[in-house]
Enzyme design. Structure first.
Site, PDB file in Angstrom:
ATOM      1  N   SER A   1      35.222  35.852  43.433  1.00 32.10           N
ATOM      2  CA  SER A   1      34.595  36.966  42.620  1.00 32.10           C
ATOM      3  C   SER A   1      35.778  38.191  42.055  1.00 32.10           C
ATOM      4  O   SER A   1      35.161  38.883  41.676  1.00 32.10           O
ATOM      5  CB  SER A   1      33.744  37.561  43.632  1.00 32.10           C
ATOM      6  OG  SER A   1      34.660  38.099  44.534  1.00 32.10           O
TER       7      SER A   1
ATOM      8  N   SER B   1      36.805  31.694  48.450  1.00 37.30           N
ATOM      9  CA  SER B   1      36.307  33.030  48.512  1.00 37.30           C
ATOM     10  C   SER B   1      34.867  33.120  48.485  1.00 37.30           C
ATOM     11  O   SER B   1      34.056  32.254  49.107  1.00 37.30           O
ATOM     12  CB  SER B   1      37.172  34.082  47.561  1.00 37.30           C
ATOM     13  OG  SER B   1      36.883  35.383  48.195  1.00 37.30           O
ATOM     14  N   PHE B   2      34.394  33.777  47.447  1.00 40.57           N
ATOM     15  CA  PHE B   2      33.084  33.981  47.200  1.00 40.57           C
ATOM     16  C   PHE B   2      32.466  32.568  46.980  1.00 40.57           C
ATOM     17  O   PHE B   2      31.306  32.370  47.401  1.00 40.57           O
ATOM     18  CB  PHE B   2      32.825  34.642  45.767  1.00 40.57           C
ATOM     19  CG  PHE B   2      31.632  34.364  44.986  1.00 40.57           C
ATOM     20  CD1 PHE B   2      30.183  34.915  45.587  1.00 40.57           C
ATOM     21  CD2 PHE B   2      31.579  34.024  43.931  1.00 40.57           C
ATOM     22  CE1 PHE B   2      29.303  34.694  45.029  1.00 40.57           C
ATOM     23  CE2 PHE B   2      30.429  33.787  43.112  1.00 40.57           C
ATOM     24  CZ  PHE B   2      29.598  33.973  43.818  1.00 40.57           C
TER      25      PHE B   2
ATOM     26  N   ASP C   1      46.099  36.550  54.874  1.00 41.15           N
ATOM     27  CA  ASP C   1      45.373  36.936  53.917  1.00 41.15           C
ATOM     28  C   ASP C   1      44.717  38.467  54.396  1.00 41.15           C
ATOM     29  O   ASP C   1      44.346  38.738  55.619  1.00 41.15           O
ATOM     30  CB  ASP C   1      43.898  35.905  54.148  1.00 41.15           C
ATOM     31  CG  ASP C   1      43.005  36.298  52.896  1.00 41.15           C
ATOM     32  OD1 ASP C   1      43.051  37.289  52.468  1.00 41.15           O
ATOM     33  OD2 ASP C   1      42.153  35.266  52.922  1.00 41.15           O
TER      34      ASP C   1
ATOM     35  N   HIS D   1      45.609  34.867  50.169  1.00 37.15           N
ATOM     36  CA  HIS D   1      44.063  34.642  49.755  1.00 37.15           C
ATOM     37  C   HIS D   1      43.992  33.613  48.782  1.00 37.15           C
ATOM     38  O   HIS D   1      43.237  32.866  48.731  1.00 37.15           O
ATOM     39  CB  HIS D   1      43.391  35.810  49.323  1.00 37.15           C
ATOM     40  CG  HIS D   1      42.180  35.503  49.026  1.00 37.15           C
ATOM     41  ND1 HIS D   1      41.355  35.516  50.073  1.00 37.15           N
ATOM     42  CD2 HIS D   1      41.172  35.591  47.951  1.00 37.15           C
ATOM     43  CE1 HIS D   1      40.022  35.683  49.986  1.00 37.15           C
ATOM     44  NE2 HIS D   1      39.784  35.579  48.560  1.00 37.15           N
TER      45      HIS D   1
END
Length: 277
Positions: A36, A105-106, A228, A256
Site C-alpha cells: 500500500s 504487506s497490505f 522490519d 520490509h
C-alpha cells in the site's frame, strides 16, 4: 502507438474498472498482491519476481483498485471490503475458480481477508510482512501512509525506511515510484486513503482474530524481515501460531522488502512452498 511503460500490462474489466495486470508462465495460478505504499504498482513490487516464479507457475500481478494503472473509481470507498470485492471480480474475470496468493504487506492482509470470506477459492497463500493482525501503528507506517506533496527527494527518503540497507534504493526505483505517486487523480486518491485520524482503525479492521485464523484449513507461509520497522515481526508469529497448517521464515539484516533485499531466498522459499500443490 507501442507501449514502452513496463508498468502497463494487460487489462480486464473487474467491478466496472479497467484493471491493469501482468501475467507470465503456465501451470497453477498464483496471484501476486502488492503493498500500500505511495507510488506502488504490481510491476514496481513484482517486476523482478515475476520471471523467476513464471518458470514454475502461472503468475498474475494486478494493480489493485486505486493503484498503478487500474482505472480509478470516483466513488470508491477504500475499505478492505472494497478491495476484497475488486479482487473477487478480477479472479472471476479471468475465469479462475481456485487460486493461490503471494501478498506483500497490505496484499497479505488482503489475502487473509479474502480467504476468510471465500475459503473454497484459495489453495494456499504466502504472506510477506503482512499487517494481518491488529498492532499499534508504527512510526514508519505513519510516515509511509502520510506521504503527500510528492518530490523525488521525499520519495527517496521514504524508500529508505522499507529497506535494511538503503544503498539498494536505486535512482530507477525512486523515479518509478515518484512518477507513479505524482500522477493526477492517483495522488489525490492515495492522500485520501489513509487519513491520520483513521489509521489505527484501518489496521484494527484489517487484522484478523486468533479465532478467525484458527478457522483456516489451508496451507500458509509467513515471511518477515527481522529488521522490519513498518510491520512488527510479532504479527507474522501470531498468525502462524494460530493457523494449524502454517510455517514461518525470517530473514536477518532485512527490512520490509524481502523480495528486493533477499530476492533469491525469497523466490526459493515460494517455489518450494507452491511446488507442494
Amino acid at each position: 502507438m507501442v507501449n514502452t511503460n513496463p508498468e502497463i500490462g494487460r487489462s480486464v474489466q473487474a467491478m466496472g474498472l479497467a484493471t491493469n495486470y501482468h501475467e507470465m508462465g503456465e501451470g497453477h495460478s498464483i496471484i501476486l498482491l502488492h503493498g500500500s505504499g505511495p507510488g506502488v504498482s504490481a510491476w514496481a513490487n513484482w517486476g523482478r519476481t515475476l520471471p523467476r516464479l513464471a518458470e514454475h507457475f502461472r503468475v498474475i500481478a494486478p494493480d489493485l483498485a486505486g493503484y498503478g494503472h487500474t482505472q480509478l473509481d470516483p466513488d470508491a470507498d477504500y475499505t478492505m471490503a472494497y478491495w476484497v470485492e475488486h479482487l473477487r471480480n478480477f479472479i472471476d474475470a479471468l475465469k479462475l475458480d481456485k487460486v493461490s496468493f503471494v501478498g506483500n504487506s497490505f496484499g497479505g492482509a488482503l489475502a487473509t481477508n479474502f480467504n476468510l470470506q471465500f475459503p473454497d477459492r484459495v489453495e494456499r497463500a504466502a504472506v510477506m510482512a503482512g499487517p494481518v493482525c491488529a498492532f499499534d501503528v508504527t512510526p514508519s507506517l505513519h510516515k509511509a501512509w502520510g506521504y503527500s506533496n510528492p518530490t523525488p527527494a521525499l520519495m527517496r527518503e521514504l524508500m529508505t525506511i522499507f529497506a535494511y540497507d538503503p544503498s539498494i534504493i536505486s535512482d530507477e526505483l525512486v523515479h518509478l515510484r515518484y512518477e507513479a505517486s505524482n500522477r493526477s487523480g492517483y495522488r489525490e486518491a492515495y492522500e485520501a486513503m489513509f487519513p491520520l485520524s483513521k489509521r489505527q482503525a484501518i489496521i484494527d479492521d484489517w487484522g484478523l482474530s486468533d479465532e478467525q485464523f484458527q478457522s483456516f484449513g489451508n496451507e500458509w507461509l509467513f515471511l518477515h524481515g527481522l529488521n522490519d520497522s513498518i510491520v512488527p515481526v510479532e504479527v507474522s508469529l501470531r498468525a502462524a501460531r494460530n493457523i494449524t497448517r502454517s510455517q514461518a521464515r525470517f530473514f536477518n539484516r532485512c527490512g520490509h522488502w524481502i523480495m528486493v533485499e533477499q530476492a533469491d531466498r525469497f523466490c526459493r522459499a515460494l517455489i518450494e512452498f507452491f511446488s507442494e500443490i
